[in-house]
Write a protein that holds these residues in place. Structure first.
Motif, PDB file in Angstrom:
ATOM      1  N   PHE A  25      62.028  67.124  50.552  1.00  0.00           N
ATOM      2  CA  PHE A  25      62.771  68.313  49.735  1.00  0.00           C
ATOM      3  C   PHE A  25      64.107  68.685  50.420  1.00  0.00           C
ATOM      4  CE2 PHE A  25      58.601  69.785  47.673  1.00  0.00           C
ATOM      5  CZ  PHE A  25      58.361  68.701  46.851  1.00  0.00           C
ATOM      6  N   VAL A  26      63.956  68.838  51.768  1.00  0.00           N
ATOM      7  CA  VAL A  26      65.179  69.267  52.511  1.00  0.00           C
ATOM      8  C   VAL A  26      66.104  67.990  52.784  1.00  0.00           C
ATOM      9  CG1 VAL A  26      63.836  71.265  53.453  1.00  0.00           C
ATOM     10  CG2 VAL A  26      64.217  69.050  54.883  1.00  0.00           C
ATOM     11  N   PRO A  28      68.134  66.139  50.666  1.00  0.00           N
ATOM     12  CA  PRO A  28      69.303  66.061  50.089  1.00  0.00           C
ATOM     13  C   PRO A  28      70.396  66.759  50.883  1.00  0.00           C
ATOM     14  CG  PRO A  28      67.646  66.379  48.322  1.00  0.00           C
ATOM     15  CD  PRO A  28      67.032  66.562  49.637  1.00  0.00           C
ATOM     16  N   PHE A  29      70.162  67.915  51.494  1.00  0.00           N
ATOM     17  CA  PHE A  29      71.345  68.532  51.925  1.00  0.00           C
ATOM     18  C   PHE A  29      72.005  67.878  53.402  1.00  0.00           C
ATOM     19  CE2 PHE A  29      72.848  71.296  55.430  1.00  0.00           C
ATOM     20  CZ  PHE A  29      73.738  71.829  54.936  1.00  0.00           C
ATOM     21  N   LEU A  32      73.712  64.707  52.179  1.00  0.00           N
ATOM     22  CA  LEU A  32      75.117  64.881  51.824  1.00  0.00           C
ATOM     23  C   LEU A  32      75.861  65.531  52.920  1.00  0.00           C
ATOM     24  CD1 LEU A  32      74.263  67.039  48.589  1.00  0.00           C
ATOM     25  CD2 LEU A  32      75.890  64.869  48.930  1.00  0.00           C
ATOM     26  N   PHE A  33      75.329  66.182  53.925  1.00  0.00           N
ATOM     27  CA  PHE A  33      75.967  66.963  54.953  1.00  0.00           C
ATOM     28  C   PHE A  33      76.690  65.441  56.034  1.00  0.00           C
ATOM     29  CE2 PHE A  33      76.655  68.855  59.134  1.00  0.00           C
ATOM     30  CZ  PHE A  33      77.662  69.687  58.891  1.00  0.00           C
ATOM     31  N   PHE A 288      91.021  76.835  62.835  1.00  0.00           N
ATOM     32  CA  PHE A 288      89.625  77.179  62.889  1.00  0.00           C
ATOM     33  C   PHE A 288      89.320  78.025  64.245  1.00  0.00           C
ATOM     34  CE2 PHE A 288      85.790  75.681  65.039  1.00  0.00           C
ATOM     35  CZ  PHE A 288      84.687  75.916  64.224  1.00  0.00           C
TER      36      PHE A 288
ATOM     37  N   PHE B 105      68.577  71.102  43.969  1.00  0.00           N
ATOM     38  CA  PHE B 105      68.447  70.747  45.296  1.00  0.00           C
ATOM     39  C   PHE B 105      68.186  72.015  46.194  1.00  0.00           C
ATOM     40  CE2 PHE B 105      70.548  66.866  43.809  1.00  0.00           C
ATOM     41  CZ  PHE B 105      69.641  65.884  44.121  1.00  0.00           C
ATOM     42  N   ALA B 109      65.022  72.912  48.651  1.00  0.00           N
ATOM     43  CA  ALA B 109      65.090  72.965  50.007  1.00  0.00           C
ATOM     44  C   ALA B 109      64.480  74.173  50.216  1.00  0.00           C
ATOM     45  CB  ALA B 109      66.325  72.570  50.371  1.00  0.00           C
ATOM     46  N   PHE B 127      70.064  74.670  61.712  1.00  0.00           N
ATOM     47  CA  PHE B 127      71.161  73.770  61.707  1.00  0.00           C
ATOM     48  C   PHE B 127      72.041  74.078  60.370  1.00  0.00           C
ATOM     49  CE2 PHE B 127      73.359  69.980  60.162  1.00  0.00           C
ATOM     50  CZ  PHE B 127      73.866  69.488  61.309  1.00  0.00           C
ATOM     51  N   ILE B 128      71.155  74.175  59.115  1.00  0.00           N
ATOM     52  CA  ILE B 128      71.879  74.588  57.810  1.00  0.00           C
ATOM     53  C   ILE B 128      72.603  75.779  57.864  1.00  0.00           C
ATOM     54  CG2 ILE B 128      71.236  75.295  55.398  1.00  0.00           C
ATOM     55  CD1 ILE B 128      69.064  73.330  55.599  1.00  0.00           C
ATOM     56  N   THR B 131      75.905  75.394  59.561  1.00  0.00           N
ATOM     57  CA  THR B 131      77.207  75.012  59.012  1.00  0.00           C
ATOM     58  C   THR B 131      77.769  75.740  58.240  1.00  0.00           C
ATOM     59  OG1 THR B 131      75.671  74.257  57.049  1.00  0.00           O
ATOM     60  CG2 THR B 131      75.781  72.844  58.672  1.00  0.00           C
ATOM     61  N   LEU B 133      79.115  78.412  59.511  1.00  0.00           N
ATOM     62  CA  LEU B 133      80.244  78.772  60.340  1.00  0.00           C
ATOM     63  C   LEU B 133      81.362  78.246  59.856  1.00  0.00           C
ATOM     64  CD1 LEU B 133      78.121  79.784  63.423  1.00  0.00           C
ATOM     65  CD2 LEU B 133      78.922  81.178  61.471  1.00  0.00           C
ATOM     66  N   ILE B 134      81.293  76.842  59.575  1.00  0.00           N
ATOM     67  CA  ILE B 134      82.612  75.915  59.509  1.00  0.00           C
ATOM     68  C   ILE B 134      83.361  76.463  58.103  1.00  0.00           C
ATOM     69  CG2 ILE B 134      83.466  73.742  58.989  1.00  0.00           C
ATOM     70  CD1 ILE B 134      80.611  72.738  59.703  1.00  0.00           C
ATOM     71  N   MET B 165      76.442  69.215  45.851  1.00  0.00           N
ATOM     72  CA  MET B 165      74.999  69.615  45.245  1.00  0.00           C
ATOM     73  C   MET B 165      74.151  70.033  46.000  1.00  0.00           C
ATOM     74  SD  MET B 165      74.427  65.720  43.423  1.00  0.00           S
ATOM     75  CE  MET B 165      74.368  64.948  44.952  1.00  0.00           C
ATOM     76  N   ALA B 166      74.203  70.450  47.222  1.00  0.00           N
ATOM     77  CA  ALA B 166      73.302  71.420  48.062  1.00  0.00           C
ATOM     78  C   ALA B 166      74.169  71.798  49.042  1.00  0.00           C
ATOM     79  CB  ALA B 166      72.190  70.484  48.681  1.00  0.00           C
ATOM     80  N   ALA B 168      74.590  75.425  52.061  1.00  0.00           N
ATOM     81  CA  ALA B 168      73.642  76.197  53.109  1.00  0.00           C
ATOM     82  C   ALA B 168      73.532  77.560  52.418  1.00  0.00           C
ATOM     83  CB  ALA B 168      74.508  76.415  54.230  1.00  0.00           C
TER      84      ALA B 168
END
Lengths: 309, 298
Positions: A25-26, A28-29, A32-33, A288, B105, B109, B127-128, B131, B133-134, B165-166, B168
């Motif tokens: 379930f987790v 896909p993120f 993609l990342f 940044f 998605f 999650a 971790f999610i 991200t 912070l970017i 699609m997904a 944070a």
């Protein structure tokens, strides 16, 4: 972490999928990342130290060390100027946003509670609208000869202002549009922060004889601190990346004298107009760092004051 | 955090000196001014879209509606070579497909993070969040290069919606809501009844998280509909891919030129903004409370 220690013997399909379902379930993120986040970030870091245009083709990059960074920070390039523009427009739009949003939220919360829903919806409206469309509307208002602003100014005897033509005026004109878009968003944030403060605290203070001002200063402000930190952070991160409003109002060059050229626009031009990807990547990493430094400063100011209380 | 203002205000009038009506006048004046300033640009775009092009800039300016809506629409069809409906569809397609995939998605999650215990859960969730912070700006150049040099998706709508699609923020929002709104016993009960893990998500969880799906749905739709910079970078500029913001830029960029069809441009402005107004007004309370509840908890 896993309280459930599965006895090995009773293996079953149910238990099997129960164990692996969350990973599935987790995933896909993370997929993609990896493809659209991590790899591109590393690639961009790599490019920051190279000279390369996408027209050169993959592999034909030339290592230049810190040259890109040096060029950006040197006197010949627009990067410094764009950074100064960005900060200036950010201050001009950001500070009034919070100076107006906080009292507005306070008044709505304490005096107009019955209309809270309607008022937040109306004030929130600018936040969800399309920046490009709104920039066109504002450009019309700002029109030097035929715009409503100069018309209204003329009624009270003011000379026409070159809202988008005068380099001294440009930061104010751009900041006004940004202010218009985000002041309601901040009001709504503060409003929900105020709602989270328990009435009991105020009642206790009333019993102790505190007046309205004391309640605001010693109760509301300190308890609103986390929300203020959150709202400030969003404002800082957002204003440092300002792009659409000045890009639409002033064209990609940032108007006369480049007074409205923000760093995001400069990076965009370097990357996608001049196709100098290495240099643009280096500048985006510098930006940044600037965003990171300002967030840290914000963090520091809040935590230091918080320690004192 | 879940008490609504209505519930809080319910137990009678608060112990506070009644104010005289005239003391409230400044407060009302201030609020009306704030609301007026929020709304007036929307009002003006509709006014301008209803006047002939030659009269958008007149002196003194028009402040009431005219009767040129139809002719401005025809003008818009002319300056866009009849592509305006197509551009509307392109924007809608990207916004809808972004919204549906993101809802699916992110809720999946978020459900996993809220209701399962699994090895590495804390680290993965951290971790999610990290991200987030970017700054999005740092991703512009590298994501263009990935699309251009590795995938060849530049110029295609999927370059815009596939990477999103997904995200944070969506996962965070979903986890917050699911962990506070759904009891674990419910999931256990469904499991006892023999439901599969995905079946539980689809048949038990999804129907119960409609409110937060509405929040994330509106936010995603608005974000995708408004995505100007992304469309600019990914070059959705061919007639069959151009989105409304790019079309606006093409017609109204550097917008102080008086010799263009202003009635048509304002018509396009109105068309770009109307779906946003509809979507937001349908769900504004839900969106606002959903967004800010996530903020307070943080």
């Amino acid at each position: 972490m896993s309280q459930r220690t599965a006895p090995r013997a009773s293996w079953s399909y149910t238990r099997f999928q129960q164990r692996f379902a969350p990973y599935l379930f987790v995933s896909p993120f993370f997929i993609l990342f990896a493809v659209f986040g991590l790899f591109p970030l590393l690639f961009s870091l790599f490019l920051a130290f190279h000279f390369w245009s996408p027209l050169d083709g993959m592999g034909n990059w030339k290592f230049v060390g810190f040259e890109n960074f040096g060029l950006a920070l040197g006197p010949t390039d627009m990067f410094w100027k764009s950074l100064k523009n960005t900060l200036w427009i950010g201050l001009l739009s950001g500070i009034p946003q919070h100076l107006v949003a906080l009292p507005l939220a306070f008044i709505i919360h304490h005096s107009l509670r019955r209309f809270q829903g309607t008022l937040s919806t109306v004030l929130f409206l600018p936040y969800i609208t399309n920046a490009v469309a709104i920039a066109i509307v504002f450009a019309t208002l700002y029109s030097e000869r035929l715009g409503i602003l100069n018309y209204l100014g003329g009624l009270v005897g003011l000379d026409p202002v070159r809202w988008l033509g005068d380099p001294n005026m440009v930061p104010y004109s751009v900041a006004a549009v940004v202010f218009w878009r985000y002041v309601g968003w901040n009001t709504v944030l503060y409003l929900s922060g105020l709602q989270a403060i328990s009435e009991d605290v105020y009642e206790a203070a009333t019993v102790d004889g505190a007046n309205g001002w004391q309640k605001f200063w010693y109760i509301t402000l300190p308890l609103l601190r986390p929300m203020m930190f959150y709202a400030f952070t969003l404002t800082i991160v957002g204003s440092m990346q300002l792009f659409e409003e000045p890009f639409m109002l002033l064209n990609d060059g940032g108007g006369s004298g480049g007074a409205g050229l923000t760093s995001a626009m400069h990076i965009f031009n370097t990357a996608f107009r001049d196709l100098d990807m290495g240099y643009a990547s280096a500048m985006s990493w510098l930006l940044f760092l600037a965003i990171f430094a300002m967030s840290m400063l914000n963090n520091y100011l809040f935590s230091r004051d918080g320690g004192k209380k | 955090m879940t008490t609504t203002p209505a519930q809080r205000a319910a137990p009678g009038p608060r112990p506070r000196r009644a104010r005289l009506p005239w003391q409230r006048v400044p407060i009302w004046a201030l609020m009306l001014l704030a609301c007026f300033l929020s709304v007036v640009p929307f009002y003006l775009m509709f006014v301008w879209a209803s006047h002939p092009s030659a009269e958008v800039f007149t002196f003194p300016p028009h402040l009431w509606f005219g009767d040129a809506f139809i002719s401005n629409w025809q003008g818009l069809m002319q300056v866009t070579d009849g592509q305006a409906p197509r551009q509307f569809w392109n924007s809608l397609y990207i916004a809808l497909i972004s919204t549906l995939t993101t809802l699916f998605f992110c809720s999946l999650a978020g459900y996993a993070f809220a209701m399962y215990d699994f090895r590495g859960k804390g680290a993965l969730f951290g971790f999610i969040l990290g991200t987030m912070l970017i700054p999005p700006l740092v991703m512009d150049i590298p994501s263009f290069l990935v699309m251009n040099n590795f995938l060849g998706w530049v110029g295609e709508p999927r370059a815009l919606w596939v990477p999103g699609m997904a995200n944070a923020f969506g996962i965070f929002l979903m986890r917050q809501y699911i962990s506070s709104a759904l009891p674990r016993e419910l999931i256990e009960a469904a499991r006892m009844d023999g439901a599969t893990e995905f079946g539980i998500y689809r048949q038990v969880v999804l129907p119960l998280i409609r409110p937060i799906l509405a929040t994330l749905g509106v936010v995603t739709f608005v974000g995708a509909w408004n995505n100007f910079k992304g469309a600019l970078i990914m070059k959705l500029s061919e007639p069959d891919t151009m989105t409304l913001p790019l079309s606006l830029r093409r017609l109204g960029g550097g917008a102080t030129n008086v010799n263009v069809d202003w009635g048509a441009i304002m018509m396009l402005v109105v068309i770009t903004v109307i779906p946003l107004l509809i979507v937001f007004l349908l769900a504004s309370r839900q969106v606002i409370s959903g967004l800010t509840s996530g903020a307070v908890k943080d």
